[in-house]
Design a protein around this motif. Sequence first.
Motif, PDB file in Angstrom:
ATOM      1  N   VAL A  87       0.859  -1.176   0.000  1.00 28.10           N
ATOM      2  CA  VAL A  87       0.000   0.000   0.000  1.00 28.10           C
ATOM      3  C   VAL A  87       0.902   1.235   0.000  1.00 28.10           C
ATOM      4  O   VAL A  87       1.489   1.594   1.019  1.00 28.10           O
ATOM      5  N   SER A  88       1.005   1.839  -1.167  1.00 25.55           N
ATOM      6  CA  SER A  88       1.829   3.031  -1.334  1.00 25.55           C
ATOM      7  C   SER A  88       1.070   4.004  -2.222  1.00 25.55           C
ATOM      8  O   SER A  88       0.020   3.665  -2.779  1.00 25.55           O
ATOM      9  N   GLU A  89       1.619   5.183  -2.368  1.00 26.10           N
ATOM     10  CA  GLU A  89       0.981   6.149  -3.262  1.00 26.10           C
ATOM     11  C   GLU A  89       0.892   5.574  -4.676  1.00 26.10           C
ATOM     12  O   GLU A  89      -0.142   5.686  -5.342  1.00 26.10           O
ATOM     13  N   GLU A  90       1.948   4.933  -5.110  1.00 21.18           N
ATOM     14  CA  GLU A  90       1.963   4.360  -6.462  1.00 21.18           C
ATOM     15  C   GLU A  90       0.923   3.257  -6.631  1.00 21.18           C
ATOM     16  O   GLU A  90       0.196   3.223  -7.624  1.00 21.18           O
ATOM     17  N   THR A  91       0.822   2.344  -5.656  1.00 25.52           N
ATOM     18  CA  THR A  91      -0.168   1.263  -5.804  1.00 25.52           C
ATOM     19  C   THR A  91      -1.586   1.805  -5.715  1.00 25.52           C
ATOM     20  O   THR A  91      -2.490   1.276  -6.363  1.00 25.52           O
ATOM     21  N   ARG A  92      -1.786   2.872  -4.937  1.00 26.68           N
ATOM     22  CA  ARG A  92      -3.114   3.499  -4.887  1.00 26.68           C
ATOM     23  C   ARG A  92      -3.479   4.096  -6.247  1.00 26.68           C
ATOM     24  O   ARG A  92      -4.582   3.904  -6.744  1.00 26.68           O
ATOM     25  N   VAL A  93      -2.537   4.843  -6.850  1.00 23.11           N
ATOM     26  CA  VAL A  93      -2.776   5.475  -8.149  1.00 23.11           C
ATOM     27  C   VAL A  93      -3.071   4.420  -9.216  1.00 23.11           C
ATOM     28  O   VAL A  93      -3.952   4.594 -10.061  1.00 23.11           O
ATOM     29  N   LEU A  94      -2.345   3.309  -9.155  1.00 13.04           N
ATOM     30  CA  LEU A  94      -2.524   2.239 -10.143  1.00 13.04           C
ATOM     31  C   LEU A  94      -3.723   1.341  -9.841  1.00 13.04           C
ATOM     32  O   LEU A  94      -4.048   0.458 -10.638  1.00 13.04           O
ATOM     33  N   GLY A  95      -4.361   1.539  -8.697  1.00 16.73           N
ATOM     34  CA  GLY A  95      -5.498   0.706  -8.313  1.00 16.73           C
ATOM     35  C   GLY A  95      -5.084  -0.679  -7.850  1.00 16.73           C
ATOM     36  O   GLY A  95      -5.855  -1.629  -7.936  1.00 16.73           O
TER      37      GLY A  95
END
Length: 131
Positions: A87-95
């Motif tokens: 759970v990171s900013e990148e994984t959030r952005v990528l869904g």
Amino acid sequence: IKWGQIKSPDRAVEKLLRSYEQDASRLLDICRQHIVFETLADMLDCVSTIEADGEVVVVRVKNKMRLDYNSAQSAGYRDLALNVRVVSEETRVLGLAGHVCEVQLQLREFARLKNRDGHRRYVRYRNNRAE
């Protein structure tokens, strides 16, 4: 690290039907990696590092290394499997923040047993148990 293959669609469906009562939310090992360690201390250091990572959420632990684990249930196979989400900013952005993958931690002695013939025997054993 042994780069794992994605679970085959046939095995995923088989596992859903045999083990998870067709509940796809319980199938947490489609994407997986396998890390082999020389010592139990090294394995435990890895677990501590994973648990300390603020971007990793441990969803489930399957500990087949426990002293009270009956290894007859897995044809002698033992490992420590961590189901995790990153759970990171990148994984959030990528869904992808909800995506669960499995990290299998194993001692080298057991990894040697997990050769082609050993895995074939385990699959027969698992199929006989309808798992």
